[in-house]
Design a protein around this motif. Structure first.
Motif, PDB file in Angstrom:
ATOM      1  N   LEU A  75     -39.494 -35.998 -29.201  1.00 53.31           N
ATOM      2  CA  LEU A  75     -38.085 -35.310 -29.694  1.00 53.31           C
ATOM      3  C   LEU A  75     -36.926 -36.511 -29.787  1.00 53.31           C
ATOM      4  CD1 LEU A  75     -37.919 -31.755 -27.719  1.00 53.31           C
ATOM      5  CD2 LEU A  75     -38.713 -32.349 -30.049  1.00 53.31           C
ATOM      6  N   GLY A  76     -36.047 -36.443 -30.723  1.00 55.88           N
ATOM      7  CA  GLY A  76     -34.968 -37.339 -30.559  1.00 55.88           C
ATOM      8  C   GLY A  76     -34.162 -37.184 -31.817  1.00 55.88           C
ATOM      9  N   ASN A  77     -33.024 -38.199 -31.966  1.00 44.58           N
ATOM     10  CA  ASN A  77     -32.184 -38.133 -33.061  1.00 44.58           C
ATOM     11  C   ASN A  77     -32.590 -39.136 -34.286  1.00 44.58           C
ATOM     12  OD1 ASN A  77     -29.934 -36.177 -32.273  1.00 44.58           O
ATOM     13  ND2 ASN A  77     -29.591 -37.342 -30.805  1.00 44.58           N
ATOM     14  N   VAL A  78     -32.780 -38.666 -35.369  1.00 49.70           N
ATOM     15  CA  VAL A  78     -32.922 -39.453 -36.533  1.00 49.70           C
ATOM     16  C   VAL A  78     -31.964 -40.640 -36.729  1.00 49.70           C
ATOM     17  CG1 VAL A  78     -31.703 -38.043 -38.146  1.00 49.70           C
ATOM     18  CG2 VAL A  78     -33.475 -39.577 -38.915  1.00 49.70           C
ATOM     19  N   GLY A  79     -32.509 -41.955 -36.735  1.00 53.37           N
ATOM     20  CA  GLY A  79     -31.600 -42.951 -36.924  1.00 53.37           C
ATOM     21  C   GLY A  79     -31.272 -43.511 -35.328  1.00 53.37           C
ATOM     22  N   MET A  80     -31.467 -42.918 -34.410  1.00 48.98           N
ATOM     23  CA  MET A  80     -31.003 -43.274 -33.129  1.00 48.98           C
ATOM     24  C   MET A  80     -32.543 -43.572 -32.094  1.00 48.98           C
ATOM     25  SD  MET A  80     -27.534 -40.949 -32.663  1.00 48.98           S
ATOM     26  CE  MET A  80     -27.160 -41.989 -31.452  1.00 48.98           C
ATOM     27  N   GLU A  81     -33.246 -44.066 -32.567  1.00 44.26           N
ATOM     28  CA  GLU A  81     -34.564 -43.990 -31.873  1.00 44.26           C
ATOM     29  C   GLU A  81     -34.616 -44.891 -30.619  1.00 44.26           C
ATOM     30  OE1 GLU A  81     -34.094 -44.187 -35.163  1.00 44.26           O
ATOM     31  OE2 GLU A  81     -35.630 -42.872 -36.087  1.00 44.26           O
ATOM     32  N   GLY A  82     -33.568 -46.000 -30.449  1.00 39.70           N
ATOM     33  CA  GLY A  82     -33.555 -46.673 -29.157  1.00 39.70           C
ATOM     34  C   GLY A  82     -32.713 -45.934 -28.073  1.00 39.70           C
ATOM     35  N   THR A  83     -32.053 -44.710 -28.381  1.00 43.72           N
ATOM     36  CA  THR A  83     -31.093 -44.339 -27.091  1.00 43.72           C
ATOM     37  C   THR A  83     -31.922 -43.500 -25.979  1.00 43.72           C
ATOM     38  OG1 THR A  83     -30.873 -42.158 -28.587  1.00 43.72           O
ATOM     39  CG2 THR A  83     -29.416 -44.186 -28.972  1.00 43.72           C
ATOM     40  N   ARG A 140     -22.002 -39.442 -23.856  1.00 45.00           N
ATOM     41  CA  ARG A 140     -22.115 -40.706 -24.020  1.00 45.00           C
ATOM     42  C   ARG A 140     -23.341 -41.415 -23.425  1.00 45.00           C
ATOM     43  NH1 ARG A 140     -17.159 -45.099 -22.249  1.00 45.00           N
ATOM     44  NH2 ARG A 140     -18.229 -47.005 -22.941  1.00 45.00           N
ATOM     45  N   HIS A 141     -23.920 -40.917 -22.176  1.00 43.91           N
ATOM     46  CA  HIS A 141     -25.123 -41.434 -21.419  1.00 43.91           C
ATOM     47  C   HIS A 141     -26.306 -41.136 -22.344  1.00 43.91           C
ATOM     48  CE1 HIS A 141     -27.719 -42.462 -17.999  1.00 43.91           C
ATOM     49  NE2 HIS A 141     -28.157 -41.350 -18.381  1.00 43.91           N
ATOM     50  N   VAL A 142     -26.305 -39.927 -22.740  1.00 44.10           N
ATOM     51  CA  VAL A 142     -27.683 -39.736 -23.394  1.00 44.10           C
ATOM     52  C   VAL A 142     -27.818 -40.516 -24.937  1.00 44.10           C
ATOM     53  CG1 VAL A 142     -28.069 -37.549 -22.200  1.00 44.10           C
ATOM     54  CG2 VAL A 142     -27.015 -37.802 -24.577  1.00 44.10           C
ATOM     55  N   LEU A 143     -26.701 -40.613 -25.386  1.00 39.81           N
ATOM     56  CA  LEU A 143     -26.771 -41.363 -26.958  1.00 39.81           C
ATOM     57  C   LEU A 143     -26.490 -42.768 -26.556  1.00 39.81           C
ATOM     58  CD1 LEU A 143     -24.274 -38.937 -28.819  1.00 39.81           C
ATOM     59  CD2 LEU A 143     -26.818 -39.047 -28.674  1.00 39.81           C
ATOM     60  N   GLY A 144     -26.340 -43.472 -25.347  1.00 37.62           N
ATOM     61  CA  GLY A 144     -26.332 -44.822 -25.347  1.00 37.62           C
ATOM     62  C   GLY A 144     -27.888 -45.430 -25.276  1.00 37.62           C
ATOM     63  N   ARG A 145     -27.871 -46.850 -25.210  1.00 35.17           N
ATOM     64  CA  ARG A 145     -29.314 -47.436 -25.113  1.00 35.17           C
ATOM     65  C   ARG A 145     -29.519 -47.869 -23.621  1.00 35.17           C
ATOM     66  NH1 ARG A 145     -31.097 -48.701 -29.811  1.00 35.17           N
ATOM     67  NH2 ARG A 145     -29.740 -48.126 -31.698  1.00 35.17           N
ATOM     68  N   PHE A 146     -30.641 -48.435 -23.436  1.00 38.76           N
ATOM     69  CA  PHE A 146     -31.051 -48.505 -21.988  1.00 38.76           C
ATOM     70  C   PHE A 146     -30.734 -50.173 -21.858  1.00 38.76           C
ATOM     71  CE2 PHE A 146     -34.364 -45.248 -23.172  1.00 38.76           C
ATOM     72  CZ  PHE A 146     -34.192 -44.750 -21.996  1.00 38.76           C
ATOM     73  N   SER A 147     -30.064 -50.344 -20.666  1.00 46.39           N
ATOM     74  CA  SER A 147     -29.681 -51.563 -20.136  1.00 46.39           C
ATOM     75  C   SER A 147     -31.013 -52.724 -20.081  1.00 46.39           C
ATOM     76  CB  SER A 147     -28.878 -51.702 -18.831  1.00 46.39           C
ATOM     77  OG  SER A 147     -29.729 -51.280 -17.829  1.00 46.39           O
ATOM     78  N   THR A 148     -30.503 -53.843 -19.735  1.00 47.65           N
ATOM     79  CA  THR A 148     -31.814 -54.635 -19.736  1.00 47.65           C
ATOM     80  C   THR A 148     -32.762 -54.392 -18.295  1.00 47.65           C
ATOM     81  OG1 THR A 148     -30.582 -56.604 -20.710  1.00 47.65           O
ATOM     82  CG2 THR A 148     -32.313 -57.329 -19.408  1.00 47.65           C
ATOM     83  N   GLU A 149     -31.866 -54.291 -17.426  1.00 47.33           N
ATOM     84  CA  GLU A 149     -32.610 -53.704 -16.413  1.00 47.33           C
ATOM     85  C   GLU A 149     -33.470 -52.380 -16.291  1.00 47.33           C
ATOM     86  OE1 GLU A 149     -33.045 -55.422 -13.247  1.00 47.33           O
ATOM     87  OE2 GLU A 149     -32.168 -57.029 -14.549  1.00 47.33           O
ATOM     88  N   GLU A 150     -32.802 -51.389 -16.901  1.00 46.05           N
ATOM     89  CA  GLU A 150     -33.467 -50.201 -17.307  1.00 46.05           C
ATOM     90  C   GLU A 150     -34.845 -50.206 -18.286  1.00 46.05           C
ATOM     91  OE1 GLU A 150     -29.965 -47.076 -17.089  1.00 46.05           O
ATOM     92  OE2 GLU A 150     -30.096 -48.049 -19.030  1.00 46.05           O
ATOM     93  N   GLN A 151     -34.569 -51.122 -19.244  1.00 42.35           N
ATOM     94  CA  GLN A 151     -35.878 -51.487 -20.080  1.00 42.35           C
ATOM     95  C   GLN A 151     -36.939 -51.943 -19.446  1.00 42.35           C
ATOM     96  OE1 GLN A 151     -35.408 -50.842 -23.240  1.00 42.35           O
ATOM     97  NE2 GLN A 151     -37.722 -50.958 -23.324  1.00 42.35           N
TER      98      GLN A 151
END
Length: 281
Positions: free
Chosen positions: A69-77, A207-218
């Protein structure tokens, strides 16, 4: 007199709060109603199973479907972490180069196998709130029952690094899952929930869920993706899809001892826990 003013002020504040809550409830209700209407419109023409090669999946062996599940065009969030897990699964199965768009299911699909089980990987090409349309269309096309559809999605109430299997039930506020339940008219779909943690400070949930993972989170996420795929393959390899919903027979690497001891409805795993379990085995 002063006490009377305080009581009057409190009464007014309560009335304002009551009006606000009613408006908020009406907004949420209308939003859900609108989403249902959109689901119905998009589902007005369900796909009829095709003949030929694709029809083989209807007559040979078991059929399962895994949906990211996810949003089209926002695969990295964070909200689309289910898609990341699905991509990792496709790589593990050696079929990552087979994604193809299918307008009949409003998504991208891959057909593969895990042991004797035919598996359809589905990546909806719709917004999260109407992902269920793609899932229902694919289920109709490939003749897959709701209980054989495994949904993979993000989970706010789990910290990053935790994953868990939920055997059906309510959507728990997840709009993508709610759309699937509405479109399939069933809530029996097992779900792999991938923790993304709740936002800290003044950051809004949206804003949190539509944001991308930080370097540490990755760094944590990389390990989670591997564990998630281990668990998915274990689930897909099970011979009996009608297993007891109160128990689970598999867990990520190193987590089997904990799963056997707890035998609970839900199971979670993290890199730290896996290391500890592996050390004890």
């Amino acid at each position: 007199m002063g006490r009377l003013k305080k009581v009057t002020g409190l009464s007014k504040w309560c009335r304002y709060l009551s009006v606000f809550l009613k408006k908020l409830l009406n907004f949420v209700t209308m939003r859900r109603l609108l989403t249902r209407v959109i689901n119905r419109v998009l589902l007005s023409e369900l796909f009829t199973p095709a003949m030929g090669f694709e029809a083989e999946i209807h007559v040979q062996g078991r059929r399962r479907m895994v949906v990211g599940l996810g949003n089209v065009g926002m695969e990295g969030t964070r909200h689309s972490v289910g898609m990341a897990v699905l991509g990792t699964l496709a790589t593990r199965l050696g079929v990552a180069d087979r994604w193809r768009g299918d307008k009949h299911v409003s998504g991208e699909v891959i057909m593969s196998e895990v042991q004797d089980t035919h598996v359809v990987l589905l990546r909806p090409r719709l917004l999260m709130n109407v992902n269920g349309v793609s899932v229902a269309k694919a289920a109709a096309k490939y003749g897959i029952k709701p209980e054989d559809i495994l949904l993979v999605h993000d989970e706010l109430d789990k910290p990053l690094g935790k994953i868990g299997i939920k055997h059906g039930g309510s959507a728990r506020g997840h709009n993508g899952v709610r759309s699937c339940i509405d479109c399939l008219q069933a809530d029996v779909m097992p779900r792999l929930r991938v923790g993304i943690s709740r936002p800290t400070g003044k950051t809004s949930v949206e804003r949190h869920v539509l944001g991308r993972f930080s370097t540490e989170e990755q760094k944590v996420l990389d390990s989670v993706l591997v564990q998630s795929v281990d668990l998915l393959i274990s689930q897909l390899s099970q011979q009996d899809s009608k297993q007891d919903p109160q128990s689970s027979s598999s867990s990520p690497a190193g987590g089997r001892h904990a799963a056997q001891k707890t035998n609970k409805r839900e199971r979670s795993a993290s890199p730290a826990e896996d290391s500890a379990a592996a050390a004890q085995s």
